[in-house]
Structures are given as structure tokens and as C-alpha cells.
Design a protein around this motif. Sequence first.
Motif, PDB file in Angstrom:
ATOM      1  N   UNK A 159       3.238  -3.369  13.335  1.00 27.68           N
ATOM      2  CA  UNK A 159       2.892  -3.424  11.909  1.00 27.68           C
ATOM      3  C   UNK A 159       3.560  -4.568  11.151  1.00 27.68           C
ATOM      4  N   UNK A 160       4.759  -4.933  11.556  1.00 26.85           N
ATOM      5  CA  UNK A 160       5.463  -6.056  10.920  1.00 26.85           C
ATOM      6  C   UNK A 160       4.688  -7.361  11.111  1.00 26.85           C
ATOM      7  N   UNK A 161       4.092  -7.542  12.283  1.00 27.99           N
ATOM      8  CA  UNK A 161       3.281  -8.730  12.562  1.00 27.99           C
ATOM      9  C   UNK A 161       2.032  -8.744  11.690  1.00 27.99           C
ATOM     10  N   UNK A 162       1.428  -7.579  11.495  1.00 27.08           N
ATOM     11  CA  UNK A 162       0.234  -7.471  10.653  1.00 27.08           C
ATOM     12  C   UNK A 162       0.581  -7.822   9.206  1.00 27.08           C
ATOM     13  N   UNK A 163       1.691  -7.299   8.715  1.00 28.10           N
ATOM     14  CA  UNK A 163       2.132  -7.600   7.349  1.00 28.10           C
ATOM     15  C   UNK A 163       2.378  -9.099   7.177  1.00 28.10           C
ATOM     16  N   UNK A 164       3.042  -9.697   8.150  1.00 32.21           N
ATOM     17  CA  UNK A 164       3.319 -11.136   8.072  1.00 32.21           C
ATOM     18  C   UNK A 164       2.021 -11.945   8.094  1.00 32.21           C
ATOM     19  N   UNK A 165       1.067 -11.561   8.952  1.00 33.05           N
ATOM     20  CA  UNK A 165      -0.219 -12.266   9.016  1.00 33.05           C
ATOM     21  C   UNK A 165      -0.954 -12.153   7.683  1.00 33.05           C
ATOM     22  N   UNK A 166      -0.918 -10.982   7.070  1.00 34.46           N
ATOM     23  CA  UNK A 166      -1.588 -10.800   5.774  1.00 34.46           C
ATOM     24  C   UNK A 166      -0.911 -11.619   4.676  1.00 34.46           C
ATOM     25  N   UNK A 167       0.399 -11.752   4.754  1.00 35.82           N
ATOM     26  CA  UNK A 167       1.115 -12.600   3.798  1.00 35.82           C
ATOM     27  C   UNK A 167       0.660 -14.050   3.939  1.00 35.82           C
ATOM     28  N   UNK A 168       0.545 -14.519   5.175  1.00 34.28           N
ATOM     29  CA  UNK A 168       0.070 -15.886   5.409  1.00 34.28           C
ATOM     30  C   UNK A 168      -1.380 -16.055   4.959  1.00 34.28           C
ATOM     31  N   UNK A 169      -2.196 -15.034   5.143  1.00 30.84           N
ATOM     32  CA  UNK A 169      -3.586 -15.087   4.651  1.00 30.84           C
ATOM     33  C   UNK A 169      -3.607 -15.253   3.139  1.00 30.84           C
ATOM     34  N   UNK A 170      -2.777 -14.482   2.442  1.00 24.90           N
ATOM     35  CA  UNK A 170      -2.724 -14.566   0.978  1.00 24.90           C
ATOM     36  C   UNK A 170      -2.295 -15.957   0.528  1.00 24.90           C
ATOM     37  N   UNK A 171      -1.330 -16.544   1.228  1.00 24.47           N
ATOM     38  CA  UNK A 171      -0.878 -17.900   0.889  1.00 24.47           C
ATOM     39  C   UNK A 171      -2.003 -18.901   1.125  1.00 24.47           C
ATOM     40  N   UNK A 172      -2.686 -18.787   2.258  1.00 27.50           N
ATOM     41  CA  UNK A 172      -3.799 -19.692   2.557  1.00 27.50           C
ATOM     42  C   UNK A 172      -4.888 -19.575   1.492  1.00 27.50           C
ATOM     43  N   UNK A 173      -5.204 -18.364   1.102  1.00 24.71           N
ATOM     44  CA  UNK A 173      -6.229 -18.158   0.076  1.00 24.71           C
ATOM     45  C   UNK A 173      -5.779 -18.700  -1.276  1.00 24.71           C
ATOM     46  N   UNK A 174      -4.516 -18.486  -1.627  1.00 26.47           N
ATOM     47  CA  UNK A 174      -3.998 -18.962  -2.904  1.00 26.47           C
ATOM     48  C   UNK A 174      -4.006 -20.487  -2.962  1.00 26.47           C
ATOM     49  N   UNK A 175      -3.586 -21.128  -1.905  1.00 27.49           N
ATOM     50  CA  UNK A 175      -3.545 -22.592  -1.851  1.00 27.49           C
ATOM     51  C   UNK A 175      -4.952 -23.174  -1.938  1.00 27.49           C
ATOM     52  N   UNK A 176      -5.940 -22.443  -1.423  1.00 28.77           N
ATOM     53  CA  UNK A 176      -7.307 -22.962  -1.378  1.00 28.77           C
ATOM     54  C   UNK A 176      -8.217 -22.387  -2.449  1.00 28.77           C
ATOM     55  N   UNK A 177      -7.661 -21.670  -3.389  1.00 32.57           N
ATOM     56  CA  UNK A 177      -8.444 -21.142  -4.512  1.00 32.57           C
ATOM     57  C   UNK A 177      -8.735 -22.278  -5.489  1.00 32.57           C
TER      58      UNK A 177
END
Length: 185
Positions: A159-177
Amino acid sequence: MSRMTDYQSQIDAGLEQAFATYGFAEPNIETLRKATGVSLRTLYKYVPSRQEMILRALEYRHHRYMAHVFAETTQPDGMSLEGIVDRVDQWMKAEATHGCLFHAAVASAPQDEKLRALLDRHKAEMAQRTAEVSGLQGHEGEISIIIEGLMQSWPLRGPEAVTAAKTLCAILLQVNRPSSGSENS
């Protein structure tokens, strides 16, 4: 479905399961034959070499993986990057608790060009399809790092890996918004 196609699917599914269970070095031909549920003669008729058995098993797994991760992406609005991470997490829980079978295959035969090409194609298709359905075309590299990082760290971190991946997804989406508002000249 023809008898030939039935045998091919049965053999491919059995080989995939055997390699996922026993790895690539351990199972002897009798173990592989039993996993497929066909005679030795039939097995060799459809898959004439061990290398071909591995390639067929991985090709079968590729199609199952892609169908699982992208099962509902026919919707016009696609699928969120976090939704894809959730699907990869489900796959890992059910199918790949020890890690990526493609990487394991290449690790077992690092000089095998066909295995490496299959690994490269599998990973590229995953990143490309994820970019398409999440609206992040042009960011396949970042997506690949997120998904690969998740798959490589999942067996140890879950689950820690999933949380970290979702955090990186949010950053990628924020940077590309797209920025809102206009800039002054």
C-alpha cells in the motif's frame, strides 16, 4: 473457437501459470506439460522450444494484463491516472505478488534479445495506452517511471507503494494542468 485455438489458449494459459508459480529456471518440461493439460507431443506441436514457451506465456500475460488494467476505457472520458494505478495494484495483489514476470524472464536470460524486445514492447504499450486514456500524451516516460516504480516496489511496500505512485500522479497532473487566467504583458 477452433480446436487449434482452444489448444493454443489452454497451452499459453498453463505456461503462464507455471512460469509465474515456479519461475523460469525451475520448471522442467514435465511440469510445464502438466500445467498445460496436454500431451508432450501436443505441447511440442504448438510450442516447439522452451524459449518459445516463455515468449508465448509472456505474450498471453501481456494481453491479460492490458485487458485488466484498461477494461473499462471505452468511455469517452477515458480513465484517470490514479484509476490505472488502482488497477495495477489489483493486478499485483492477484497476479504478481513477487513482481513483474517480464522483468523476471529477462533476468533469467539477460542476453535473450527476443525476451528483451517483448519486455520493451510490453512496457511501451502500457505507457502509451495509459497516456492516451488519461489525456497525458507526450508524458509516456514519466508514466512509465510511475508504473514501473509501483510494480518494482509493490512486493516490498504494498500500500505504501500505491500511495507514493498516486502522489507522483498528482504531481504530474498538477505540473501539466493548463494555467488558468491570463498573463499580463
